[in-house]
Every structure is written in C-alpha cells, then in structure tokens.
Design a protein around this motif. Structure first.
Motif, PDB file in Angstrom:
ATOM      1  N   LEU A 235       0.931 -18.596  26.418  1.00  0.00           N
ATOM      2  CA  LEU A 235       1.595 -17.188  26.754  1.00  0.00           C
ATOM      3  C   LEU A 235       0.526 -16.206  26.320  1.00  0.00           C
ATOM      4  N   ASN A 236       0.707 -15.172  27.037  1.00  0.00           N
ATOM      5  CA  ASN A 236       0.223 -13.762  26.649  1.00  0.00           C
ATOM      6  C   ASN A 236       1.319 -13.151  25.860  1.00  0.00           C
ATOM      7  N   ASN A 237       0.869 -11.957  25.306  1.00  0.00           N
ATOM      8  CA  ASN A 237       1.723 -11.116  24.330  1.00  0.00           C
ATOM      9  C   ASN A 237       3.009 -10.705  25.039  1.00  0.00           C
ATOM     10  N   ALA A 238       2.861 -10.296  26.094  1.00  0.00           N
ATOM     11  CA  ALA A 238       3.983  -9.826  27.185  1.00  0.00           C
ATOM     12  C   ALA A 238       5.083 -10.994  27.251  1.00  0.00           C
ATOM     13  N   GLU A 239       4.222 -12.004  27.696  1.00  0.00           N
ATOM     14  CA  GLU A 239       5.278 -13.127  28.021  1.00  0.00           C
ATOM     15  C   GLU A 239       5.882 -13.772  26.877  1.00  0.00           C
ATOM     16  N   ILE A 240       5.266 -13.788  25.489  1.00  0.00           N
ATOM     17  CA  ILE A 240       5.726 -14.138  24.311  1.00  0.00           C
ATOM     18  C   ILE A 240       7.084 -13.265  24.116  1.00  0.00           C
ATOM     19  N   ASP A 241       6.986 -11.925  24.293  1.00  0.00           N
ATOM     20  CA  ASP A 241       8.130 -11.060  24.177  1.00  0.00           C
ATOM     21  C   ASP A 241       9.148 -11.375  24.955  1.00  0.00           C
ATOM     22  N   GLU A 242       9.039 -11.652  26.219  1.00  0.00           N
ATOM     23  CA  GLU A 242      10.006 -11.994  26.928  1.00  0.00           C
ATOM     24  C   GLU A 242      10.687 -13.561  26.667  1.00  0.00           C
ATOM     25  N   LEU A 243       9.856 -14.435  26.099  1.00  0.00           N
ATOM     26  CA  LEU A 243      10.380 -15.625  25.508  1.00  0.00           C
ATOM     27  C   LEU A 243      11.358 -15.454  24.191  1.00  0.00           C
ATOM     28  N   PHE A 244      10.890 -14.442  23.400  1.00  0.00           N
ATOM     29  CA  PHE A 244      11.361 -14.209  22.197  1.00  0.00           C
ATOM     30  C   PHE A 244      12.747 -13.450  22.529  1.00  0.00           C
ATOM     31  N   ARG A 245      13.023 -12.651  23.555  1.00  0.00           N
ATOM     32  CA  ARG A 245      14.229 -11.984  24.171  1.00  0.00           C
ATOM     33  C   ARG A 245      15.215 -13.280  24.617  1.00  0.00           C
ATOM     34  N   ILE A 246      14.580 -14.079  25.234  1.00  0.00           N
ATOM     35  CA  ILE A 246      15.731 -15.095  25.623  1.00  0.00           C
ATOM     36  C   ILE A 246      16.218 -15.894  24.546  1.00  0.00           C
ATOM     37  N   ILE A 247      15.249 -16.344  23.670  1.00  0.00           N
ATOM     38  CA  ILE A 247      15.561 -17.024  22.421  1.00  0.00           C
ATOM     39  C   ILE A 247      16.663 -16.366  21.526  1.00  0.00           C
TER      40      ILE A 247
ATOM     41  N   MET B 285      11.926 -26.562  20.808  1.00  0.00           N
ATOM     42  CA  MET B 285      10.653 -26.097  21.414  1.00  0.00           C
ATOM     43  C   MET B 285       9.606 -26.202  20.778  1.00  0.00           C
ATOM     44  N   ASP B 286       8.638 -27.063  21.426  1.00  0.00           N
ATOM     45  CA  ASP B 286       7.513 -27.511  20.799  1.00  0.00           C
ATOM     46  C   ASP B 286       6.145 -26.799  21.299  1.00  0.00           C
ATOM     47  N   GLU B 287       5.931 -25.643  20.345  1.00  0.00           N
ATOM     48  CA  GLU B 287       4.513 -24.827  20.685  1.00  0.00           C
ATOM     49  C   GLU B 287       5.007 -24.115  22.049  1.00  0.00           C
ATOM     50  N   PRO B 288       6.095 -23.433  22.199  1.00  0.00           N
ATOM     51  CA  PRO B 288       6.403 -22.637  23.309  1.00  0.00           C
ATOM     52  C   PRO B 288       5.412 -21.656  23.802  1.00  0.00           C
ATOM     53  N   THR B 289       4.632 -21.140  22.967  1.00  0.00           N
ATOM     54  CA  THR B 289       3.757 -19.870  23.484  1.00  0.00           C
ATOM     55  C   THR B 289       2.381 -20.353  23.509  1.00  0.00           C
ATOM     56  N   ALA B 290       1.881 -21.568  23.423  1.00  0.00           N
ATOM     57  CA  ALA B 290       0.659 -22.029  23.639  1.00  0.00           C
ATOM     58  C   ALA B 290      -0.293 -21.499  24.561  1.00  0.00           C
TER      59      ALA B 290
END
Length: 497
Positions: free
Chosen positions: A173-185, A166-171
């Motif tokens: 994204l907002n905070n809620a979207e980052i939380d969702e990405l981290f859940r999947i990770i 994953m290359d700069e996956p949160t560039a």
C-alpha cells in the motif's frame, strides 16, 4: 475486562523443529495488539493456531475466558475469528460481493437459485459500515490491492468476526492507502473488535498499536506498551542491539565503469534512461509506484524487450535477447517477487544456489559433480550466514531473509559483477534487514557494482552512494551527499512532464 483471546504456555512442534515453546499472548476488546519478531520467530505459527490452520500440542487457549479447542478454519470463523493473509485470497474473475459470500450465498426458490439481490444488499451494508464507496458488483480484478484488502476485511466482518488477524497488511500500500486502512482499523476498534497486527514496519506500529508482544525463536519475550522506544523493541526481537551501518562514501570516480546504460526506451514505461554504475558503487533508484524503476531493471536484465537503447558491460555492448544473455555478461537480478521469480520454492537450498551455474558442475558434460556442488553450496551458506537445518531444506520453509540470501548466493556462485536488487528487504524483519545492508556494502567493497531499488526512502538513502529518481518512466534527477534527503527525493519523484 475479560480478554477476547488468552493464550498460556502454548507449544507446537513440527518434525525436527519446535516452532513454539510455552508462548503466551492475550487480546482485549477494542485493542490493536502488535505481534512482532524476526522471520521464524513463530508469529505466523501462533496465529495459524488461533485461526484453526494448525492444532496446538499443549497449552491453553481461551476465548472470552472459556478454554477452547479450535478444530479448523471453519470452526475459527464460527468462533468469530478472522484472518487476513499477506497474500490475499480472492478470485479476480468474481465480484466483490461474490467473493465475500463465496460458498455461503443466500438462496431463493427453495435453495435452487442464488439470491443476487440479497448478496448485493448484505455486501452494501458491510461497505456502509466501513464507509467504503465501492459497488458490490465490481470485479475484484479491477480493484487496487488496497481495495482488495478492504474486501477481505468486509469478508471477515461478514462472519461477525470479533477477532481480526492482519498479517503485513500494508506491504503493498502507498501512504494514502495506509491512512485509509488505519481509519478502518480505528473504526473497528471503536466497535470492540480486537485486532492482532503483524508488521515489520516500526513507524506503523507506533501509529496504530496499543500494545506490542515480542517473540524470538518460538518463545515469548515480553509485552510492552506501543510507546516503548523502538530501539528497545528491536533489541528484544533480535536479542542484541543492532549496529547501524555507517556508510563510507568511496571515491569511485577513477573506478572502472562496469555497467553503462544509454538511451533506454520501452514505450511509456522507460523513456530515454541513461546511467552508469562503477566498480565498488551502490547506485540507488527511488520513485513512486509505477515510476519505471522495476521496468528499467527488467530491461537491463533482458527480461523485457526494449524499443531502442544500449547496454554495455565493461565497455562492451551486449545483446539482451533473454536473461541468459545478461547472466553470461555478468549481470544478476534479484526480483522484488523472490518467491515467483527468484526461487524455485519447491526445491532445496543446494539446488537453488547452484541451478543457474549447473553446467559448471558437469563431468564429461553428462554427470553432476555432487561433491563439488555440496562444497560450494555449504561455502555460500556459511559465508552469508543462511539459517537452514541443512542444504536439503526446501527453500519455501526458510524465513524471508534467508530466502533472500539464497537468491544472493545463486548470483555470487555465478560470479556476477553487476547485481540489481529490487526491493531487497520487502517482507524481511529488522534483524535480517541489518544483515542484508551489511552484505550489500561488503559486495560493493569487493568491487561489484550494485543497483538498489527501494520504495523505502530511508533505506535507499542509507545504502546508496548516489540516488537516481524516476517519475513516469524517466530519470528526473540525481542526488548524493548532503543533498540526498527524503524531501529532495520526493520532490524529484513527483516532478512530472
């Protein structure tokens, strides 16, 4: 436990450049391993070798303990290695399901027809695995960037990837979207997937990573636990301790007003926006995505037409029919998307620096004074410490921080007194950030009026003498001094009508 990936003494050279020199890296099953380093450290080159884009010159690459030669991206996919680039590679006019199985669609009737039911069924199974509530038939163009990224992850998993880069996956994204990405990770970790996580955001690394490997100038520096103090990690990345710029708040109350914006309106995007910026001042703009900050910058620069309002430079009303009018009035704009709107990426450094002021270098209005162009370009490269092999280096081959410096050089050559920086450090590593911060303070000290738009609240607070906060197209407040805190900015950023 045998590593999923083990890299030892790996080297790679391009013409005139040794990109990697005896690098090592390993990735365990169920691990998030952060790969860190300044732009140009070699992170992307190393991962492109793992993803089959480049071939190594020497060294050893093992998968599951077995020495392996990766012969291309398709071979890497077959070896269960997936990569999600910072710039997503999806087709907006196709559905999520069609993007995921593009080029390998299930077929029926002896291979004559696409099996749409199977495509949707297999996509739904992937979405269920990721706990995503998204119809497979949704067109990509209708999805947010965060949702598109989830589709990219599903696409990688459709290849049964056990290694995910994953290359700069949160560039974007907002905070809620980052939380969702981290859940999947975290879910993928629990399933034994190994994840290589590339990011410049220190707080993210400590939230999601297990280990950190640092690279510098194409070499391996060290591997440490993610709990390592970030000050130590930064020192390893840049080879020195960074000095934090202490902002001296100048008294600009008696300074000349260089930019005066009055009653600016453009539909719902800009609603009755007024502000001033004085000589030697850095004015920050804060707000959530869609607040209207970039729209104001583009309007002041003449890139977007306004419904009504007035823009004055040094007390004189200027007509803004195009960006050229703004440049002639002494306004420069560094777009948040420097690659599309700030640079001619296919041209060399010298051309990028002097392009807007090309008429200045004409002799008899016809012939370019090449020697003068070279002198002024080299002066800017030296002044801004732009790292480039030569003035003839193609701009797209520079690191993000050096690309940003080239854009700044362009407007300094044009002698712009008002400079608007829109997300000046997006995608830039911590060492380059420090240099950009110092440069902005130096420009203000030289008497220029600076506007900084940033989505990173600590950044806008550190840089700005005053901060204007926007929400839904209007200015909801101004803060400065001790009242300028992340909490006060966020309160104003959510202050709706």
């Amino acid at each position: 436990m045998t590593p999923l990936v083990a890299i030892k003494n790996l080297s790679k050279s391009f013409p005139g450049v040794k990109a990697l020199d005896k690098v090592q890296f390993d990735l365990m099953p169920g691990e998030v391993h952060a790969l860190m380093g300044e732009n140009g450290a070699g992170k992307s080159t190393l991962m492109k070798i793992l993803a089959g884009v480049y071939r190594k010159d020497s060294g050893e690459l093992c998968l599951d303990g077995q020495p392996t030669e990766i012969d291309g991206p398709a071979h890497a996919q077959a070896l269960a290695i997936g990569i999600i680039h910072q710039e997503l590679h999806l087709m907006a006019h196709l559905t999520a399901a069609q993007n995921i199985f593009l080029g390998r669609e299930p077929r029926k009737c002896g291979g004559l027809l696409l099996d749409e039911d199977a495509i949707h069924r297999d996509t739904q199974a992937l979405f269920d695995r990721l706990n995503l509530s998204m119809p497979p038939s949704t067109p990509i163009g209708e999805l947010t960037v965060a949702r598109q990224q989830m589709v990219e992850i599903a696409k990688a998993l459709s290849h049964k990837s056990r290694v995910l880069i994953m290359d700069e996956p949160t560039a974007a994204l907002n905070n809620a979207e980052i939380d969702e990405l981290f859940r999947i990770i975290r879910q993928l970790k629990s399933e034994g997937v190994g994840i290589v996580y590339i990011s410049h955001k220190m707080d993210e690394i400590q939230r999601i990573a297990d280990r950190i490997t640092v690279m510098r100038d194409g070499t391996y520096v060290a591997t440490r636990p993610a709990s390592t103090p970030m000050a130590d990690v930064i020192a390893m990345m840049v080879g020195r301790k960074l000095e934090h710029a202490h902002k001296s708040i100048p008294d600009t109350s008696s300074n000349e007003v260089l930019l005066d914006v009055r009653g600016l309106n453009r539909g719902r995007a800009i609603r009755d926006v007024s502000f001033t910026v004085r000589r030697g001042e850095i004015l920050g703009f804060a707000g959530l995505m869609g607040a209207g900050r970039t729209e104001v910058a583009r309007a002041v620069f003449g890139a977007d037409r306004i419904d009504n309002g007035e823009v004055r430079v040094r007390g004189q009303v200027i007509r803004l029919e195009s960006p050229q009018d703004a440049v002639q009035a002494g306004i420069g704009y560094l777009s948040e998307d420097r690659k599309h709107f700030g640079l001619a990426t296919g041209m060399d450094v010298e051309s990028n620096i002097t392009l807007p002021s090309l008429k200045r270098w004409l002799t008899w209005g016809v012939f370019l004074n090449r020697s003068a162009i070279r002198v002024v370009s080299q002066t800017m490269v030296d002044k801004l410490r732009i790292k480039t092999p030569s003035l003839l280096q193609t701009a797209k081959l520079l690191s993000g921080g050096n690309q940003q410096k080239v854009v700044i050089a362009k407007w300094l050559v044009q002698d712009c007194e008002v400079l608007i920086f829109d997300e000046p450090t997006r995608g830039i590593d911590v060492g380059a950030k420090s240099e950009i911060y110092k440069l902005l303070n130096d420009l203000a000290a030289q008497g220029r009026a600076i506007i900084v738009i940033s989505s990173e609240l600590p950044e806008v607070l550190q840089l700005s003498h005053r901060v204007l906060v926007m929400c839904e197209g209007r200015i909801t407040g101004e803060v400065s001094g001790e009242a300028a805190t992340q909490e006060s900015l966020m309160a104003l950023a959510t202050q709706r009508d």
